[in-house]
Design a protein around this motif. Structure first.
Motif, short mmCIF file in Angstrom:
data_model
loop_
_atom_site.label_atom_id
_atom_site.label_comp_id
_atom_site.label_asym_id
_atom_site.label_seq_id
_atom_site.Cartn_x
_atom_site.Cartn_y
_atom_site.Cartn_z
N GLY A 1 0.80 -1.23 0.00
CA GLY A 1 0.00 0.00 0.00
C GLY A 1 0.83 1.27 0.00
O GLY A 1 0.28 2.37 -0.06
N THR A 2 2.15 1.12 0.07
CA THR A 2 3.00 2.31 0.07
C THR A 2 3.95 2.35 -1.11
O THR A 2 4.71 3.30 -1.27
N PHE A 3 3.91 1.29 -1.93
CA PHE A 3 4.91 1.18 -2.99
C PHE A 3 4.25 0.70 -4.28
O PHE A 3 4.93 0.26 -5.21
N GLY A 4 2.92 0.80 -4.34
CA GLY A 4 2.19 0.36 -5.53
C GLY A 4 2.55 -1.06 -5.91
O GLY A 4 2.55 -1.96 -5.06
N GLU A 50 5.80 1.98 -10.15
CA GLU A 50 5.66 3.43 -9.97
C GLU A 50 6.98 4.07 -9.51
O GLU A 50 7.16 5.26 -9.63
N PHE A 51 7.87 3.24 -8.93
CA PHE A 51 9.11 3.76 -8.35
C PHE A 51 10.33 3.41 -9.20
O PHE A 51 11.46 3.72 -8.81
N ASP A 92 11.66 4.50 -11.90
CA ASP A 92 12.55 5.58 -12.35
C ASP A 92 13.44 6.09 -11.22
O ASP A 92 14.45 6.75 -11.47
N LEU A 93 13.02 5.85 -10.00
CA LEU A 93 13.62 6.56 -8.87
C LEU A 93 14.59 5.74 -8.04
O LEU A 93 15.34 6.27 -7.25
N VAL A 103 -7.85 4.25 3.03
CA VAL A 103 -8.01 3.88 1.61
C VAL A 103 -9.05 2.78 1.45
O VAL A 103 -9.92 2.87 0.58
N GLN A 112 -8.71 -0.44 -1.91
CA GLN A 112 -9.05 -0.29 -3.32
C GLN A 112 -8.11 -1.14 -4.17
O GLN A 112 -6.90 -1.03 -4.09
N THR A 169 5.39 4.24 5.06
CA THR A 169 5.13 5.66 4.84
C THR A 169 6.37 6.44 4.37
O THR A 169 6.25 7.41 3.61
N PHE A 210 6.90 7.65 0.87
CA PHE A 210 6.24 8.87 0.38
C PHE A 210 7.15 10.09 0.57
O PHE A 210 7.00 11.09 -0.12
N PRO A 252 11.23 8.46 -2.17
CA PRO A 252 10.92 7.23 -2.90
C PRO A 252 12.12 6.27 -3.00
O PRO A 252 11.92 5.09 -3.30
N ALA A 253 13.31 6.75 -2.73
CA ALA A 253 14.49 5.88 -2.81
C ALA A 253 14.99 5.48 -1.43
O ALA A 253 16.09 4.95 -1.29
#
Lengths: 302, 258
Positions: free
Chosen positions: A22-25, A29-30, A32-33, A71, A74, A266, A269, A272-273
């Motif tokens: 739930g914090t890292f998709g 999503e991460f 690139d980072l 959330v 979802q 958390t 957020f 991201p790295a």
């Protein structure tokens, strides 16, 4: 370079750092980072048998050193995950672990069974501790009987590494940990979020659509650390520690308290790295303290 | 588009209004490509009360000066701290995030950019990029009073500017949707950003006038990457993340049919 590899039953982690559900998709999503394959595992978004829309907006409120979220799981359901998301993540060179939730033991078991069939998903994390859904989630995780019933049903149909994520919203978390161990859980992870609340005093309304939500972030770290320490002494299976970990010092505290691996939530957020930095920081600390392996510090606190 | 996590250097902080500051950031390396309508997630200071990142829309990108401009309304604890930045300070930025506005396909397209309050911010970069391709935008900008109209001179350098103020101290009196322009002219497309009631009114106008319309939303968010699912908006496709699937949405996708 100290040895960082750890094992949770058959699950081999190249280092003890994972990202929390739930914090890292789905990790993508991460991408690139940070190098996704640099950490020990990625626990992807909570997945249920049927799709879920989650709760209404607003779902988030910032609080002192933390945040509340509601959330409400979802997700597009396990079939969508298997068909559309799994093909995109199956070749990421780390442990891709699916967090599984449900509203009945049968739901959990069916969802887990479908994920059991996916070759490149070596483990699941069973979420019996979501505070944001009425029909299930935490309802199972707050009693020994409820927790046992879900783990028992899943264990019959899931054959790989089974991690059970525990709720801190209980009187005695060790008791729940022992109950799921007895039903065949390979590991427990803790803590999920602490149920909390925040109010907008001008509008005289709560800041979240369903009034309450789960508190995460550095605010919960001391509570999480204490629970990890208690549970690590109460069970024989490996413990995965999480709750407010923001840097390698935090992570090392959890390892010393008895966690074999840790999850970062958390803090993703904020940076991201951060998970790669935590991995590097653990390694540097071990080197500078003359430790050849991370195992030399796991559970050193009596 | 590839995302970056960069420590950008504050070049200047200009107080352009009692409540608004214009922050110009730069870097030694060329800034990444950014699209009009995209945003930046800024690490304020990581202190207990402002520890999540703050999403700020891209106001302007000056390629020659290698500058990223952010127009910030100092309304909460985080944005008030941003307003106190000094030249030389570093700001950790995650960018560029989200999807931008649809750009015109030809210089013939008649595009109306409708903004209110700090919502005018992304429309400047949008209008400037349009002007660059020879498509002159019409800006319709609304504010409470004449002194609340932000960056008016620079808007005028990129296109035609129409103004409404609630007290009539500049331009036509009333809200943007009362402006005579909307009665007298037709546009191929509208892009809007501002307070939600204003954007909903613009959306109502667009539906009636059968004009394509995109709105930029600013739901509360945490990650900015589509991971936490906190910033969702109800749409015809279910709950979508404003940070990843937006912040710009075609109004046909939004459940704004009120």
């Amino acid at each position: 370079m100290a040895r960082l590899d750890v094992k949770i039953k058959d699950l081999e982690l190249k280092n003890p750092v994972m990202t929390a559900s739930g914090t890292f998709g789905y990790g993508l999503e991460f991408a690139d980072l940070m190098p996704l394959d640099g950490i020990g595992g990625i626990i992807v978004k909570g997945t249920t048998l049927k799709p879920r829309e989650g709760n209404d907006y607003p779902r988030m409120a910032e609080t002192a050193s933390g945040m509340l979220n509601c959330v409400g799981l979802q997700n597009k359901g396990v079939d969508y995950f298997c068909e559309h998301i799994y093909p995109q993540i199956k070749d990421i060179n780390t442990n891709m672990i699916v967090n599984v939730s449900g509203s009945s033991p049968e739901d959990y078991a069916e969802c887990a069974a479908r994920i059991d069939a996916l070759e490149n998903i070596p483990a699941i994390e069973l979420n019996i501790s979501c505070p944001n859904v009425k029909d299930g989630g935490m309802a199972f995780g707050v009693t020994c009987a409820g927790a046992s019933s879900v783990v028992k049903a899943v264990r019959e149909r899931y054959h790989k590494t089974l991690i059970v994520k525990l709720s801190p919203n209980v009187t005695d978390i060790s008791e729940i940990a022992r109950a799921v161990e007895a039903e065949g859980a390979d590991s427990v992870s803790l803590i999920n979020t602490l149920m909390g609340m925040a109010i907008d005093i001008e509008r005289r309304k709560t800041l979240l659509s369903i009034n309450t939500g789960g508190l995460s972030g550095p605010a919960v770290k001391p509570v999480a650390l204490r629970m990890v320490w208690q549970v690590a002494k109460a069970v024989k299976i490996p413990v995965v520690g999480l709750g407010g970990i923001c840097n390698s010092k935090d992570a090392i505290e959890f390892l010393m308290a008895g966690a074999t691996a840790i999850e970062i939530g958390t803090a993703n957020f904020l940076d991201p790295a951060v998970s790669i930095k935590v991995r590097d920081g653990i390694n540097e600390w071990l080197d500078s303290h003359g430790c050849k392996s991370v195992h030399e510090i796991i559970g050193v606190i009596d | 588009m590839k995302k970056y996590l960069l420590d950008l250097r504050v070049k200047s902080v200009e107080q352009i209004h009692q409540r608004y500051v214009l922050i110009k950031l730069t870097d030694d390396k060329p800034l990444p490509e950014m699209l009009p309508g995209q945003f930046v997630e800024i690490r304020v200071d990581g202190s207990p009360n402002t520890f999540l990142r703050r999403p700020i829309s891209i106001n302007f990108v000056d390629i020659e000066a290698n500058e990223l401009w952010l127009l910030v309304a100092a309304v909460g604890e985080g944005t008030k701290k941003l307003a106190l930045l000094k030249p030389g300070d570093m700001l950790n930025c995650l960018l560029p995030l989200g999807n931008g506005f649809t750009m015109p396909q030809s210089s013939e397209e008649r595009i109306l950019l409708v903004g209110g309050g700090v919502g005018v911010a992304p429309l400047l970069y949008m209008g400037a990029q349009m002007a660059k391709m020879g498509c002159i935008p019409t800006f319709l900008l609304g504010a409470r009073t004449a002194k609340d109209l932000l960056m008016l001179d620079i808007f005028k350098s990129y296109g035609r500017v129409c103004v409404t103020t609630e007290d009539g101290s500049e331009g036509e009196k009333g809200f943007v949707t009362n402006h005579s322009l909307l009665q007298n002219e037709r546009f191929d497309r509208i892009a809007t950003c501002g307070p939600t009631p204003m954007m909903k009114a613009v959306a109502r106008y667009s539906r009636k006038a059968q004009t394509e319309c995109e709105a930029s939303l600013e739901n509360l968010m945490a990650c900015g990457l589509g991971a936490c699912l906190c910033c969702v908006e109800k749409t015809t496709e279910g709950n979508l993340c404003v940070c990843k699937d937006g912040p710009v949405f075609n109004i046909r996708k939004l459940l704004w049919q009120d």
